[in-house]
Design an enzyme around this catalytic site. Structure first.
Site, PDB file in Angstrom:
ATOM      1  N   ASP A  99      22.657   5.523  44.495  1.00  0.00           N
ATOM      2  CA  ASP A  99      21.319   5.791  45.007  1.00  0.00           C
ATOM      3  C   ASP A  99      20.293   4.874  44.346  1.00  0.00           C
ATOM      4  O   ASP A  99      20.458   4.489  43.183  1.00  0.00           O
ATOM      5  CB  ASP A  99      20.981   7.266  44.711  1.00  0.00           C
ATOM      6  CG  ASP A  99      19.886   7.780  45.633  1.00  0.00           C
ATOM      7  OD1 ASP A  99      19.383   6.996  46.460  1.00  0.00           O
ATOM      8  OD2 ASP A  99      19.540   8.961  45.508  1.00  0.00           O
TER       9      ASP A  99
ATOM     10  N   ASN B 279      18.692   1.989  45.953  1.00  0.00           N
ATOM     11  CA  ASN B 279      18.535   0.613  46.449  1.00  0.00           C
ATOM     12  C   ASN B 279      17.127   0.392  47.013  1.00  0.00           C
ATOM     13  O   ASN B 279      16.498  -0.645  46.764  1.00  0.00           O
ATOM     14  CB  ASN B 279      19.546   0.318  47.569  1.00  0.00           C
ATOM     15  CG  ASN B 279      20.974   0.304  47.078  1.00  0.00           C
ATOM     16  OD1 ASN B 279      21.225   0.261  45.887  1.00  0.00           O
ATOM     17  ND2 ASN B 279      21.908   0.339  48.006  1.00  0.00           N
ATOM     18  N   GLY B 280      16.668   1.374  47.797  1.00  0.00           N
ATOM     19  CA  GLY B 280      15.346   1.260  48.425  1.00  0.00           C
ATOM     20  C   GLY B 280      14.248   1.181  47.368  1.00  0.00           C
ATOM     21  O   GLY B 280      13.344   0.347  47.450  1.00  0.00           O
TER      22      GLY B 280
ATOM     23  N   TRP C 166      14.527   0.235  44.269  1.00  0.00           N
ATOM     24  CA  TRP C 166      14.643  -1.046  43.547  1.00  0.00           C
ATOM     25  C   TRP C 166      13.864  -2.132  44.301  1.00  0.00           C
ATOM     26  O   TRP C 166      13.123  -2.912  43.698  1.00  0.00           O
ATOM     27  CB  TRP C 166      16.121  -1.430  43.434  1.00  0.00           C
ATOM     28  CG  TRP C 166      16.395  -2.695  42.672  1.00  0.00           C
ATOM     29  CD1 TRP C 166      16.670  -2.802  41.335  1.00  0.00           C
ATOM     30  CD2 TRP C 166      16.427  -4.031  43.203  1.00  0.00           C
ATOM     31  NE1 TRP C 166      16.867  -4.128  41.004  1.00  0.00           N
ATOM     32  CE2 TRP C 166      16.722  -4.898  42.124  1.00  0.00           C
ATOM     33  CE3 TRP C 166      16.233  -4.579  44.471  1.00  0.00           C
ATOM     34  CZ2 TRP C 166      16.838  -6.279  42.274  1.00  0.00           C
ATOM     35  CZ3 TRP C 166      16.336  -5.962  44.635  1.00  0.00           C
ATOM     36  CH2 TRP C 166      16.634  -6.796  43.547  1.00  0.00           C
TER      37      TRP C 166
ATOM     38  N   ARG D  88      13.606  -3.111  52.123  1.00  0.00           N
ATOM     39  CA  ARG D  88      14.675  -2.210  51.654  1.00  0.00           C
ATOM     40  C   ARG D  88      16.054  -2.873  51.700  1.00  0.00           C
ATOM     41  O   ARG D  88      16.883  -2.658  50.819  1.00  0.00           O
ATOM     42  CB  ARG D  88      14.699  -0.930  52.503  1.00  0.00           C
ATOM     43  CG  ARG D  88      13.522  -0.018  52.291  1.00  0.00           C
ATOM     44  CD  ARG D  88      13.633   1.227  53.157  1.00  0.00           C
ATOM     45  NE  ARG D  88      14.885   1.939  52.940  1.00  0.00           N
ATOM     46  CZ  ARG D  88      15.093   2.804  51.950  1.00  0.00           C
ATOM     47  NH1 ARG D  88      14.130   3.075  51.094  1.00  0.00           N
ATOM     48  NH2 ARG D  88      16.250   3.406  51.829  1.00  0.00           N
TER      49      ARG D  88
ATOM     50  N   HIS E 274      19.699  -3.131  49.315  1.00  0.00           N
ATOM     51  CA  HIS E 274      21.107  -2.890  49.666  1.00  0.00           C
ATOM     52  C   HIS E 274      21.964  -4.109  49.307  1.00  0.00           C
ATOM     53  O   HIS E 274      23.094  -3.987  48.852  1.00  0.00           O
ATOM     54  CB  HIS E 274      21.242  -2.553  51.149  1.00  0.00           C
ATOM     55  CG  HIS E 274      20.575  -1.251  51.514  1.00  0.00           C
ATOM     56  ND1 HIS E 274      20.727  -0.106  50.756  1.00  0.00           N
ATOM     57  CD2 HIS E 274      19.738  -0.921  52.531  1.00  0.00           C
ATOM     58  CE1 HIS E 274      20.028   0.869  51.299  1.00  0.00           C
ATOM     59  NE2 HIS E 274      19.415   0.402  52.374  1.00  0.00           N
TER      60      HIS E 274
ATOM     61  N   THR F 236      27.128  10.363  56.957  1.00  0.00           N
ATOM     62  CA  THR F 236      26.945  10.739  58.370  1.00  0.00           C
ATOM     63  C   THR F 236      25.464  11.009  58.655  1.00  0.00           C
ATOM     64  O   THR F 236      25.051  11.012  59.804  1.00  0.00           O
ATOM     65  CB  THR F 236      27.782  12.000  58.714  1.00  0.00           C
ATOM     66  OG1 THR F 236      27.622  12.948  57.671  1.00  0.00           O
ATOM     67  CG2 THR F 236      29.255  11.656  58.861  1.00  0.00           C
ATOM     68  N   GLU F 237      24.675  11.229  57.599  1.00  0.00           N
ATOM     69  CA  GLU F 237      23.234  11.482  57.781  1.00  0.00           C
ATOM     70  C   GLU F 237      22.422  10.179  57.773  1.00  0.00           C
ATOM     71  O   GLU F 237      21.253  10.162  58.179  1.00  0.00           O
ATOM     72  CB  GLU F 237      22.702  12.411  56.668  1.00  0.00           C
ATOM     73  CG  GLU F 237      23.156  13.863  56.782  1.00  0.00           C
ATOM     74  CD  GLU F 237      24.639  14.067  56.463  1.00  0.00           C
ATOM     75  OE1 GLU F 237      25.131  13.422  55.522  1.00  0.00           O
ATOM     76  OE2 GLU F 237      25.305  14.848  57.168  1.00  0.00           O
TER      77      GLU F 237
ATOM     78  N   LEU G  11      43.789  -0.527  40.956  1.00  0.00           N
ATOM     79  CA  LEU G  11      42.747   0.436  41.339  1.00  0.00           C
ATOM     80  C   LEU G  11      42.764   0.726  42.843  1.00  0.00           C
ATOM     81  O   LEU G  11      42.835  -0.195  43.658  1.00  0.00           O
ATOM     82  CB  LEU G  11      41.379  -0.176  40.980  1.00  0.00           C
ATOM     83  CG  LEU G  11      40.141   0.612  41.413  1.00  0.00           C
ATOM     84  CD1 LEU G  11      39.939   1.832  40.515  1.00  0.00           C
ATOM     85  CD2 LEU G  11      38.896  -0.266  41.383  1.00  0.00           C
TER      86      LEU G  11
ATOM     87  N   GLU H 116      33.172  16.732  36.538  1.00  0.00           N
ATOM     88  CA  GLU H 116      32.053  16.614  35.605  1.00  0.00           C
ATOM     89  C   GLU H 116      30.983  15.775  36.302  1.00  0.00           C
ATOM     90  O   GLU H 116      31.300  14.763  36.941  1.00  0.00           O
ATOM     91  CB  GLU H 116      32.508  15.909  34.323  1.00  0.00           C
ATOM     92  CG  GLU H 116      33.503  16.698  33.509  1.00  0.00           C
ATOM     93  CD  GLU H 116      32.931  18.014  32.988  1.00  0.00           C
ATOM     94  OE1 GLU H 116      31.718  18.051  32.681  1.00  0.00           O
ATOM     95  OE2 GLU H 116      33.687  18.995  32.904  1.00  0.00           O
TER      96      GLU H 116
END
Ligand code: FPP
Length: 231
Positions: free
Chosen positions: A17, A19-20, A22, A30, A34, A63-64, A128, A197
């Site tokens: 969270d 990016n905008g 920043w 914006r 990203h 999805t939002e 990974l 956690e």
């Protein structure tokens, strides 16, 4: 203090969270945020691979997120392709296996094909497991699983329910990191977060560096996990 290699979290998930924010702080559009966020992601992915983490899952498009302005959605839709075209070599070189979780609904065939191409190309890699949650929603994942299950007409237990999830190949999340001073789950990996956690930091995602990942892991290693039992 150093990271204890014997106590690494097996699965780290990140809500990237800020990016905008920043971009806004620099008077930039914006989408520049990203773009910078994608660069930060590359460094974190490679660092996670070097550290020997088994699973890293990142929330790249929810999805939002379709509710955002058209221009921004278009930019975000193009990011997987851009990310792979710039970092495909590194991904292969570092033995990283790429996976995707999310819904096919509303995604263009082009995006689906591009992700599928990299999934196929890296499927035998042993390092990974780097999972992009793209067009992903935690509730959507559970409802999708429930509908698949209905078709079988069988009663099942928790373990078996997991098999119907998009994320069926992922273990539970050990450590969830969210940047940019927001303390919410925002519909991410609901099923897999049951005993995670949680780690929140004020740092904006584009500023999140490998040393910050190290700090989060060290904090995780200080926590005592009980999974509902007692010490
Ligand atoms: C949330 O920040 C971030 C996103 C919705 C997009 C995340 C995408 C990346 C980090 C780029 C990498 C992606 C891929 C597919 C390789 P925000 O825009 O909500 O920030 P704000 O809360 O400050 O506005």
């Amino acid at each position: 203090m150093k990271i204890n290699q014997q106590k690494l979290p097996r699965h780290v998930a990140i809500i990237m969270d800020g990016n905008g924010t920043w971009a806004k702080r620099r008077g930039l559009p914006r989408n520049r945020g990203h773009r910078q966020g994608a660069l930060a992601l590359k460094d974190i992915m490679l660092h996670a691979a070097k550290l020997g983490l088994e699973y890293l899952t990142v929330f790249a498009f929810s999805t939002e997120n379709w509710k955002r302005p058209r221009e921004e959605v278009e930019y975000l839709m193009n990011l997987p392709k851009e990310f792979f075209s710039e970092h495909e070599e590194d991904i292969v070189l570092e033995n990283i296996r790429l996976r995707w979780i999310g819904s096919r609904e509303r995604l263009s065939e082009e995006v689906i094909q591009e992700i599928a191409r990299l999934e196929e190309k890296t499927k035998d890699n042993q390092g990974l497991v780097f999972t992009l949650a793209f067009n992903y929603g935690g509730r959507d994942e559970i409802v999708h699983a429930a509908n698949e299950l209905l078709k079988t007409g069988k009663e099942i237990n928790e373990q078996e329910f997991n098999n119907f999830l998009y994320s069926n190949f992922l273990p539970d999340v050990d450590l969830l990191i969210r940047t940019s001073n927001q303390q919410r789950i925002s519909n991410f990996l609901l099923w897999k977060l049951a005993y995670s956690e949680l780690y929140f930091t004020k740092t904006l995602w584009p500023d999140f560096k490998p040393k910050d990942l190290g700090k989060a892991i060290r904090e995780y290693q200080r926590r005592e996990r009980r999974f509902g039992g007692i010490k």
